[in-house]
Design a protein around this motif. Structure first.
Motif, PDB file in Angstrom:
ATOM      1  N   PHE A   1      20.419 -70.354 -31.826  1.00 22.86           N
ATOM      2  CA  PHE A   1      19.889 -71.325 -32.591  1.00 22.86           C
ATOM      3  C   PHE A   1      20.000 -72.605 -31.848  1.00 22.86           C
ATOM      4  CE2 PHE A   1      22.696 -68.289 -34.845  1.00 22.86           C
ATOM      5  CZ  PHE A   1      21.841 -67.724 -35.761  1.00 22.86           C
ATOM      6  N   LEU A   2      18.521 -73.156 -31.799  1.00 27.48           N
ATOM      7  CA  LEU A   2      18.383 -74.384 -31.183  1.00 27.48           C
ATOM      8  C   LEU A   2      17.612 -75.401 -31.646  1.00 27.48           C
ATOM      9  CD1 LEU A   2      17.999 -75.506 -28.196  1.00 27.48           C
ATOM     10  CD2 LEU A   2      15.849 -74.659 -27.918  1.00 27.48           C
TER      11      LEU A   2
ATOM     12  N   LYS B   1      16.201 -68.597 -33.599  1.00 29.77           N
ATOM     13  CA  LYS B   1      15.662 -69.670 -34.441  1.00 29.77           C
ATOM     14  C   LYS B   1      15.582 -71.009 -33.777  1.00 29.77           C
ATOM     15  CE  LYS B   1      16.494 -72.334 -38.625  1.00 29.77           C
ATOM     16  NZ  LYS B   1      17.317 -72.753 -39.840  1.00 29.77           N
ATOM     17  N   LEU B   2      14.261 -71.470 -33.790  1.00 29.62           N
ATOM     18  CA  LEU B   2      13.919 -72.800 -33.034  1.00 29.62           C
ATOM     19  C   LEU B   2      13.941 -73.778 -34.301  1.00 29.62           C
ATOM     20  CD1 LEU B   2      13.460 -74.581 -30.542  1.00 29.62           C
ATOM     21  CD2 LEU B   2      11.207 -73.920 -30.994  1.00 29.62           C
ATOM     22  N   THR B   3      14.408 -75.037 -34.236  1.00 29.41           N
ATOM     23  CA  THR B   3      14.267 -75.936 -35.184  1.00 29.41           C
ATOM     24  C   THR B   3      13.633 -77.195 -34.462  1.00 29.41           C
ATOM     25  OG1 THR B   3      15.953 -75.307 -36.625  1.00 29.41           O
ATOM     26  CG2 THR B   3      15.259 -77.472 -37.006  1.00 29.41           C
ATOM     27  N   LEU B   4      12.617 -77.810 -34.764  1.00 34.17           N
ATOM     28  CA  LEU B   4      12.037 -79.188 -34.138  1.00 34.17           C
ATOM     29  C   LEU B   4      12.325 -80.130 -35.253  1.00 34.17           C
ATOM     30  CD1 LEU B   4       9.137 -77.215 -32.405  1.00 34.17           C
ATOM     31  CD2 LEU B   4      11.192 -78.253 -31.532  1.00 34.17           C
ATOM     32  N   GLN B   5      13.058 -81.001 -34.811  1.00 36.21           N
ATOM     33  CA  GLN B   5      13.591 -82.328 -35.997  1.00 36.21           C
ATOM     34  C   GLN B   5      12.543 -83.284 -35.259  1.00 36.21           C
ATOM     35  OE1 GLN B   5      14.042 -84.420 -37.939  1.00 36.21           O
ATOM     36  NE2 GLN B   5      16.035 -83.621 -38.695  1.00 36.21           N
TER      37      GLN B   5
ATOM     38  N   ASN C   1      12.108 -65.523 -34.424  1.00 38.75           N
ATOM     39  CA  ASN C   1      11.484 -65.074 -35.461  1.00 38.75           C
ATOM     40  C   ASN C   1      11.459 -66.244 -36.473  1.00 38.75           C
ATOM     41  OD1 ASN C   1      14.033 -64.995 -36.769  1.00 38.75           O
ATOM     42  ND2 ASN C   1      14.043 -62.661 -36.116  1.00 38.75           N
ATOM     43  N   ILE C   2      11.944 -67.338 -36.260  1.00 31.43           N
ATOM     44  CA  ILE C   2      11.882 -68.417 -37.318  1.00 31.43           C
ATOM     45  C   ILE C   2      11.603 -69.887 -36.558  1.00 31.43           C
ATOM     46  CG2 ILE C   2      12.981 -69.949 -39.082  1.00 31.43           C
ATOM     47  CD1 ILE C   2      14.832 -67.593 -39.659  1.00 31.43           C
ATOM     48  N   VAL C   3      10.706 -70.615 -36.740  1.00 32.31           N
ATOM     49  CA  VAL C   3      10.444 -71.842 -36.250  1.00 32.31           C
ATOM     50  C   VAL C   3      10.204 -72.767 -37.499  1.00 32.31           C
ATOM     51  CG1 VAL C   3       9.138 -73.463 -34.775  1.00 32.31           C
ATOM     52  CG2 VAL C   3       9.351 -70.981 -34.158  1.00 32.31           C
ATOM     53  N   GLU C   4      11.220 -73.557 -37.257  1.00 34.73           N
ATOM     54  CA  GLU C   4      11.430 -74.705 -38.341  1.00 34.73           C
ATOM     55  C   GLU C   4      11.029 -76.312 -37.924  1.00 34.73           C
ATOM     56  OE1 GLU C   4      14.912 -74.487 -41.727  1.00 34.73           O
ATOM     57  OE2 GLU C   4      15.207 -75.972 -40.280  1.00 34.73           O
TER      58      GLU C   4
ATOM     59  N   PRO D   1       2.022 -67.097 -37.988  1.00 32.56           N
ATOM     60  CA  PRO D   1       2.017 -67.968 -38.759  1.00 32.56           C
ATOM     61  C   PRO D   1       3.370 -67.801 -39.882  1.00 32.56           C
ATOM     62  CG  PRO D   1      -0.176 -67.072 -38.726  1.00 32.56           C
ATOM     63  CD  PRO D   1       0.832 -66.219 -37.974  1.00 32.56           C
ATOM     64  N   GLY D   2       3.500 -66.638 -40.227  1.00 33.41           N
ATOM     65  CA  GLY D   2       4.505 -66.664 -41.376  1.00 33.41           C
ATOM     66  C   GLY D   2       5.803 -66.949 -40.723  1.00 33.41           C
ATOM     67  N   GLN D   3       5.960 -66.989 -39.343  1.00 32.64           N
ATOM     68  CA  GLN D   3       7.268 -67.452 -38.983  1.00 32.64           C
ATOM     69  C   GLN D   3       7.513 -68.830 -38.952  1.00 32.64           C
ATOM     70  OE1 GLN D   3       6.999 -65.236 -35.390  1.00 32.64           O
ATOM     71  NE2 GLN D   3       8.233 -63.400 -36.122  1.00 32.64           N
ATOM     72  N   ILE D   4       6.664 -69.667 -39.072  1.00 29.51           N
ATOM     73  CA  ILE D   4       6.679 -71.158 -38.983  1.00 29.51           C
ATOM     74  C   ILE D   4       6.820 -71.644 -40.333  1.00 29.51           C
ATOM     75  CG2 ILE D   4       5.439 -73.181 -38.164  1.00 29.51           C
ATOM     76  CD1 ILE D   4       3.815 -71.511 -36.308  1.00 29.51           C
ATOM     77  N   TYR D   5       8.058 -72.521 -40.266  1.00 29.78           N
ATOM     78  CA  TYR D   5       8.080 -73.372 -41.574  1.00 29.78           C
ATOM     79  C   TYR D   5       8.339 -74.589 -41.370  1.00 29.78           C
ATOM     80  CZ  TYR D   5      10.079 -68.541 -42.960  1.00 29.78           C
ATOM     81  OH  TYR D   5      10.003 -67.332 -43.347  1.00 29.78           O
ATOM     82  N   ILE D   6       7.461 -75.353 -42.261  1.00 33.32           N
ATOM     83  CA  ILE D   6       7.428 -77.043 -42.224  1.00 33.32           C
ATOM     84  C   ILE D   6       8.108 -77.545 -43.229  1.00 33.32           C
ATOM     85  CG2 ILE D   6       5.772 -78.747 -42.099  1.00 33.32           C
ATOM     86  CD1 ILE D   6       3.756 -77.325 -40.444  1.00 33.32           C
ATOM     87  N   LYS D   7       9.275 -78.527 -43.025  1.00 35.81           N
ATOM     88  CA  LYS D   7       9.675 -79.292 -44.071  1.00 35.81           C
ATOM     89  C   LYS D   7       9.517 -80.655 -43.879  1.00 35.81           C
ATOM     90  CE  LYS D   7      13.586 -76.297 -44.722  1.00 35.81           C
ATOM     91  NZ  LYS D   7      15.368 -76.165 -44.710  1.00 35.81           N
ATOM     92  N   HIS D   8       9.459 -81.204 -44.991  1.00 32.34           N
ATOM     93  CA  HIS D   8       9.428 -82.713 -44.897  1.00 32.34           C
ATOM     94  C   HIS D   8      10.566 -83.486 -45.192  1.00 32.34           C
ATOM     95  CE1 HIS D   8       5.208 -82.286 -43.969  1.00 32.34           C
ATOM     96  NE2 HIS D   8       4.958 -81.710 -45.144  1.00 32.34           N
TER      97      HIS D   8
END
Lengths: 588, 174
Positions: A500-501, A527-531, A554-557, A581-588
């Motif tokens: 988890f990064l 899982k990769l999260t880009l803040q 399999n998850i890029v947030e 595309p299904g593995q990318i989640y965008i959060k605001h």
């Protein structure tokens, strides 16, 4: 006698009654103090005001009415009639002056008790909040009324200049008598008229006697547990809730001393406050039962006083005392000053968690922890100057060094903690050399935020990241000056276990340079999260290969503000690298 | 009855146990959730509560027990993580929201919950209800505390004794 006593509670007592019954007794603590006060007030000034001066906690909206009486009252005031209606009749020959309302939370007190050569009048009006009235000349009287309950009390007199109403109003520095139960944050409607029995009057809240009696019937240990979630001063004050509660506070196992409980809005008399706070802590520690402590939390502000450098002797003793009581968790937060800790006394078999904020840790602190605190698992340091250049521990599992902890200027500090599983490091200083991570072989999670203005070098980053290479979870932010990575420089280690990064916006600099390099070295990432909300600088450099392969990813947030320009191109980049595309989640 | 997402070590499929309230209502619940209770933990470890047996809880009525189990089910995954150092901030916030909502209840229900939490020795729930009561009395004067918790008024003798007591505690009040 009891009838005049209960009347005194409901309304300002007729003066004659007081004069002629100096020994009136009352059934209420507040009434007791009120009469106590008036008796003194009616006589020449008090010999020792501090003997009976009290402060009262006051919360909510308070209005101050300044009434210029102009002359003495000619006769004892008449008996009060209906609630709210009795106010003005007291103010014979006077006029109600300016009125100001302000929110108060704290303790009301006056500087000194006034002389006996004035008259008191109490004005009660019909507003449903507590009012504080300034009355009479030349001495100023302060009275408190709760019109909703049809009650007024004289709380204090003082020799303040009544013309300077503004000043008094703003400082709200009035000594007052402990009114205790009668103060109400939000006075409820009154059931009975004034003069009816006190008991009827005291029942404005609909009761649930069944539930209530049950809570009081709970076992003492459970009741004590309730108090352990209160700050210390209130916990002690519950000793008069009921006889059963009298000694509950003595067994409380979590002590929270907070200077906020002793603050008086507008009052900057740090000296008095510090004395009071110290006295309180000392008394409590002396008088509590010798049960072991679970938690000891000390948050104090003994005031900034340039002439009086850090007074660390007493706080150090308190901490020592807590450790002698086998405290398992100790937390010390110092405001506006710092604690120069005498760590010689830091010996505690049961201490598992320690948090210091603004505490100076002199040379030898970590050696003392190692030998004296062998159960210590968790250490959090915030804003602590650290003298030791070697931070080491065999026992620590959780270490977080946060907010402006400064290290030795010349030598690079090293950290060695073979059993550490979590490491947090937030460096936000002008110049703060990154420590050398020598041995963190058990490390699983790390939270790093580097925000140093100066002095950061590529070599430091390489060393630092190497120390973290065994983690499974990593969160890394970088806001120090931009670094240019020379070709072939292996600044990024292989993160074999990393799953988890989380990276900040910094990793997108220079065509995603840092992101790509880190991902190329993290083959097991899930899982990769880009803040992207936090801006910062980053690393730039040349890439041999502009892509990465993480088969398990399999998850890029992506966490960003709405309409962030970067997101579109970032998505394209990720899709080109094999993310669906299904593995990318965008959060605001 | 969903299988645990990742092999958390214990069993392949979640083991269920049956708890029986004082009014004879049967509750079937995952062993992991029921094990938040120190009191039940040993019995469950010994294999009790499975099949048709069920563990009788004569001190807890069905309304309270369902409430208690609601708490246990919600908190079981985090507890399995051992204090959950890996839990995300989102998970923690969600638990906190749940907790706040959970104790937003009538005093009589709260009382039953306090008793159940202590009888069943559910550490987290004990703290939660204690905090709730503390929040109810925080910042209140002793008289207000009495009223909030619905205590009977003190008798004059009690009051006199407390007055004397209070004068002794000037250091906490001045």
């Amino acid at each position: 006698m009891s009838s005049s006593a209960s009347l005194a509670l409901l309304n300002p007592p007729p003066r004659s009654a007081l004069l002629h019954s100096p020994s009136c007794s009352t059934t209420s603590p507040s009434g007791l103090l009120l009469l106590h006060h008036l008796r003194h007030w009616l006589h020449p000034p008090l010999a020792s005001p501090s003997d009976c001066l009290r402060r009262i906690p006051l919360r909510g909206r308070v209005s101050v009415v300044y009434a210029n009486l102009g002359r003495r009252l000619p006769s004892p005031p008449p008996e009060p009639s209906a609630p709210g209606g009795h106010g003005r009749r007291w103010l014979r020959g006077g006029s109600l002056g300016a009125r100001k309302s302000f929110d108060v939370s704290g303790v009301v007190h006056a500087y000194e008790v006034g002389r006996a050569d004035c008259e008191v009048g109490v004005a009660a009006d019909n507003d449903d909040h507590v009012s504080l009235h300034l009355i009479a000349l030349p001495t100023v009287m302060f009275a408190l009324s709760e019109p909703a309950r049809g009650r007024s009390y004289v709380v204090a007199s003082g020799s303040a200049d009544p013309d300077d109403f503004q000043q008094i109003n703003e400082k709200t520095c009035l000594f007052a008598y402990q009114l205790f139960d009668e103060m109400s944050r939000s006075p409820e409607p009154v059931a009975g008229a004034p003069g009816s029995s006190r008991r009827a009057d005291m029942a404005p809240v609909p009761r649930n006697p069944y539930a209530g009696r049950q809570i009081n019937d709970l076992h003492r240990d459970i009741l004590v547990r309730f108090l352990s979630h209160l700050d210390a001063r209130q916990a002690v004050q519950t000793c008069v809730v009921s006889l059963k509660w009298r000694d509950l506070w003595r067994d409380v196992q979590r002590l929270h001393f907070s200077h906020r409980e002793f603050e008086i809005p507008g009052d900057d008399d740090y000296d008095a406050r510090s004395r009071w706070f110290k006295k309180f802590v000392n008394r409590l520690l002396m008088l509590r039962n010798r049960t072991s402590l679970e938690e000891f939390r000390l948050s104090y502000n003994l005031g900034p006083d340039p002439d009086n450098p850090a007074d660390s002797a007493e706080p150090s003793l308190w901490i020592r005392h807590a450790l002698l009581c086998n405290a398992r968790s100790v937390e010390v937060i110092v405001w506006e000053d710092r604690l120069e800790l005498d760590h010689a006394g830091l010996t505690a078999e049961s201490l598992t968690s320690l948090r210091f904020d603004t505490v100076v840790l002199y040379h030898g602190f970590f050696r003392q922890l190692q030998t004296g605190c062998q159960a210590l698992k968790c250490l959090i340091l915030q804003n602590c100057p650290i003298d030791d250049t070697e931070i080491f521990s065999q026992t620590l599992k959780f270490l977080s060094i946060e907010r402006d902890c400064s290290f030795d200027y010349d030598d690079q500090t090293s950290i060695s903690a073979p059993n550490l599983t979590h490491f947090g490091f937030f460096s936000h200083g002008y110049y703060n050399r990154i420590p050398l991570l020598k041995n963190l072989e058990s490390l699983e999670t790390a939270y790093i935020s580097l925000d140093v203005q100066k002095g950061i070098q590529v070599g430091h980053i390489r060393q630092f990241l190497k120390g973290l290479s065994g983690v499974t979870t990593l969160e890394f932010y970088y806001a120090a000056p931009q670094l240019e990575m020379a070709n072939n420089l292996q600044w990024c280690p292989t993160f074999r276990k990393l799953k988890f990064l989380t990276l900040g916006r910094w990793c997108l600099r220079g065509d995603y340079y840092a992101l790509i390099v880190v991902l190329q070295n993290s083959s097991n990432l899930v899982k990769l999260t880009l803040q992207l909300k936090e801006h910062g600088s980053g690393f730039i450099g040349e890439l041999g290969k502009g892509s990465f392969t993480c088969e398990h990813l399999n998850i890029v947030e992506i966490i960003c503000v709405e309409r962030d320009q970067v997101v579109n191109s970032l998505e394209k980049f990720l899709l080109a690298s094999g993310i669906t595309p299904g593995q990318i989640y965008i959060k605001h | 009855m969903a299988a645990p997402e990742s092999g958390d070590g214990n069993n392949g499929a979640a083991r269920m146990v049956t708890l029986i309230s004082s009014d004879n209502t049967r509750f079937e619940v995952e062993a992991a959730a029921a094990s938040l209770s120190q009191t039940l933990q040993l019995t469950i470890l010994d294999g009790g509560g499975g099949g048709g047996d069920g563990i009788p809880l004569p001190n807890v009525d069905s309304a309270t027990l369902s409430k208690v189990l609601e708490y246990c089910i919600k908190h079981a995954p985090a507890a399995a993580n051992g204090g959950a150092p890996n839990a995300t901030a989102v998970d923690r916030a969600e638990l906190e929201r749940f907790d706040n909502e959970f104790v937003n209840i009538d005093q009589s229900v709260l009382y039953s919950l306090i008793m159940a939490a202590h009888n069943l020795e559910i550490e987290g729930l004990q703290s939660l209800v204690a905090k709730k009561v503390a929040d109810m009395i925080k910042g209140k004067s002793p008289m207000e505390i009495r009223r909030t918790l619905g205590f009977p008024d003190p008798t004059p003798e009690e009051q006199a004794e407390m007055n004397a007591h209070m004068l002794e505690y000037g250091w906490a009040y001045e």
